[in-house]
Design an enzyme around this catalytic site. Structure first.
Site, PDB file in Angstrom:
ATOM      1  N   LYS A  53      -9.181   2.346  10.463  1.00 50.91           N
ATOM      2  CA  LYS A  53      -8.252   1.212  10.441  1.00 50.91           C
ATOM      3  C   LYS A  53      -7.914   0.756  11.853  1.00 50.91           C
ATOM      4  O   LYS A  53      -7.912  -0.446  12.144  1.00 50.91           O
ATOM      5  CB  LYS A  53      -6.958   1.604   9.705  1.00 50.91           C
ATOM      6  CG  LYS A  53      -7.147   1.746   8.193  1.00 50.91           C
ATOM      7  CD  LYS A  53      -5.930   2.358   7.511  1.00 50.91           C
ATOM      8  CE  LYS A  53      -6.220   2.609   6.036  1.00 50.91           C
ATOM      9  NZ  LYS A  53      -5.163   3.347   5.336  1.00 50.91           N
ATOM     10  N   GLN A  97       0.417   6.293   6.589  1.00 52.87           N
ATOM     11  CA  GLN A  97      -0.755   6.815   5.879  1.00 52.87           C
ATOM     12  C   GLN A  97      -0.309   7.866   4.851  1.00 52.87           C
ATOM     13  O   GLN A  97       0.413   8.803   5.178  1.00 52.87           O
ATOM     14  CB  GLN A  97      -1.739   7.434   6.883  1.00 52.87           C
ATOM     15  CG  GLN A  97      -3.010   7.960   6.253  1.00 52.87           C
ATOM     16  CD  GLN A  97      -3.882   6.863   5.628  1.00 52.87           C
ATOM     17  OE1 GLN A  97      -4.056   5.785   6.188  1.00 52.87           O
ATOM     18  NE2 GLN A  97      -4.423   7.131   4.439  1.00 52.87           N
ATOM     19  N   ASP A 120       0.925  -2.857   3.386  1.00 50.64           N
ATOM     20  CA  ASP A 120       0.243  -2.133   2.304  1.00 50.64           C
ATOM     21  C   ASP A 120       0.681  -2.633   0.929  1.00 50.64           C
ATOM     22  O   ASP A 120       0.040  -2.326  -0.082  1.00 50.64           O
ATOM     23  CB  ASP A 120       0.563  -0.627   2.395  1.00 50.64           C
ATOM     24  CG  ASP A 120      -0.556   0.155   3.065  1.00 50.64           C
ATOM     25  OD1 ASP A 120      -1.702  -0.329   3.062  1.00 50.64           O
ATOM     26  OD2 ASP A 120      -0.274   1.259   3.567  1.00 50.64           O
TER      27      ASP A 120
END
Ligand code: NDP
Length: 283
Positions: A53, A97, A120
């Site tokens: 990412k 994460q 997200d």
């Protein structure tokens, strides 16, 4: 019938190119899109995802703020970091994460992220917007799936779609997006009876299970579009949830694993981050 293989790497490359152009335009007016990536602990798979990412972000002219914290980090310290990132004007997107170490309360952390920076799309405000027709951030994997389906002109309105899996990350938002696109959606899970029959009637199948080749090729309806989100490590190789070769005999279009959905997830994360930066410019 030979299926069209949907090249997720190529389409992700296109999306990243679009993102880089938009990010470049923002930089011209003094706004550098910024993504904060928070990794707690040393789970090797998470470290690999975070590396991909951050690398993709840098290539697309998105600034990355890397926060690596030890597995012993307390809830209070992690919340304090999220609070700082929420306030930081250079940060447009915050990505924590998952999974977090089990002693930490993931839900509380995700709910602490400002919805405007929740690239997200996991914050309840964004989840609520998705289901109620508002404009918020949409989780990256299902967003990428929509783009893949569009790339092969998959008819959605009135189509019978079966989503296998009901996680908050993939299955549920996938169902919401398909419904919003006027598909008739069935969500299946581990307690579903007659999975094979349901799939046999589906014009669109999205498999997000995590069990190698569980969806048999001969269940697929001729002419269906099949999107395989599953990532299963079998004998050192990645395999999807769909029996690929047999499904390719019947499907109209399908995604390979690897090289299908996976690359799209990162591309859509960058796209969401640039959306957030564009919103900041408008504010
Ligand atoms: P979860 O484990 O959270 O969810 C799996 C879902 O599959 C659950 O809803 C579960 O049902 C259902 N399921 C399990 N067994 C069966 C079965 N026998 N029949 C029907 N349904 C079943 O996984 P995720 O949604 O997070 O991920 C799914 C897969 O997608 C994984 O392989 C993951 O690695 C991959 N993935 C890939 C991404 C990418 O970028 N390519 C991104 C995210 C995930 P129940 O709810 O009843 O337990």
């Amino acid at each position: 019938m030979a299926a069209r293989i949907i090249d997720g790497r190529q389409i992700a490359h296109e999306v990243r190119g679009e993102v880089a152009v938009r990010a470049g335009a923002l930089v011209q007016v003094g706004v550098t899109p910024g993504l904060a990536v928070v990794l707690v602990g040393d789970d090797p798979a998470s470290a690999v995802y975070v590396r991909s990412k951050t690398q993709a972000a840098r290539e697309a002219a998105v600034a990355v703020f890397d926060h690596r914290l030890p597995a012993t980090t307390s809830q209070r310290d992690l919340e304090a970091l999220v609070d700082r990132l929420n306030q930081d004007p250079a940060v447009d997107g915050i990505l924590v994460q998952l999974p977090l170490p089990p002693v930490l309360d993931s839900r509380a952390i995700l709910e602490r992220i400002r919805p405007e920076k929740d690239v997200d799309g996991f914050h309840p405000v964004n989840v609520g917007k998705l289901w109620s027709g508002g404009r918020g951030f949409v989780p990256c994997t299902p967003l990428g799936v929509m783009r893949l389906m569009a790339s092969v002109d998959t008819p959605l309105s009135g189509a019978d779609a079966v989503v296998v899996g009901r996680s908050n990350i993939v299955g549920k938002p996938m169902a919401a997006l398909l419904m919003a696109a006027d598909a008739t959606v069935t969500v299946c899970h581990s307690r579903t009876r007659d999975l094979a029959e349901r799939i046999a009637r589906a014009d669109i199948v999205v498999a997000a299970i995590g069990r190698a080749a569980m969806i048999r090729g001969d269940w697929i309806k001729t002419g269906a579009t099949v999107i395989d989100v599953g990532m299963n490590r079998v004998d050192g190789r990645w395999m999807g949830d769909v029996e690929f070769a047999a499904a390719a005999e019947r499907a109209r279009a399908l995604t390979p694993v690897p090289g299908g959905v996976g690359p799209m997830t990162i591309a859509m994360l960058l796209s969401n981050t640039v959306d957030s930066a564009e919103n900041r410019r408008v504010e």
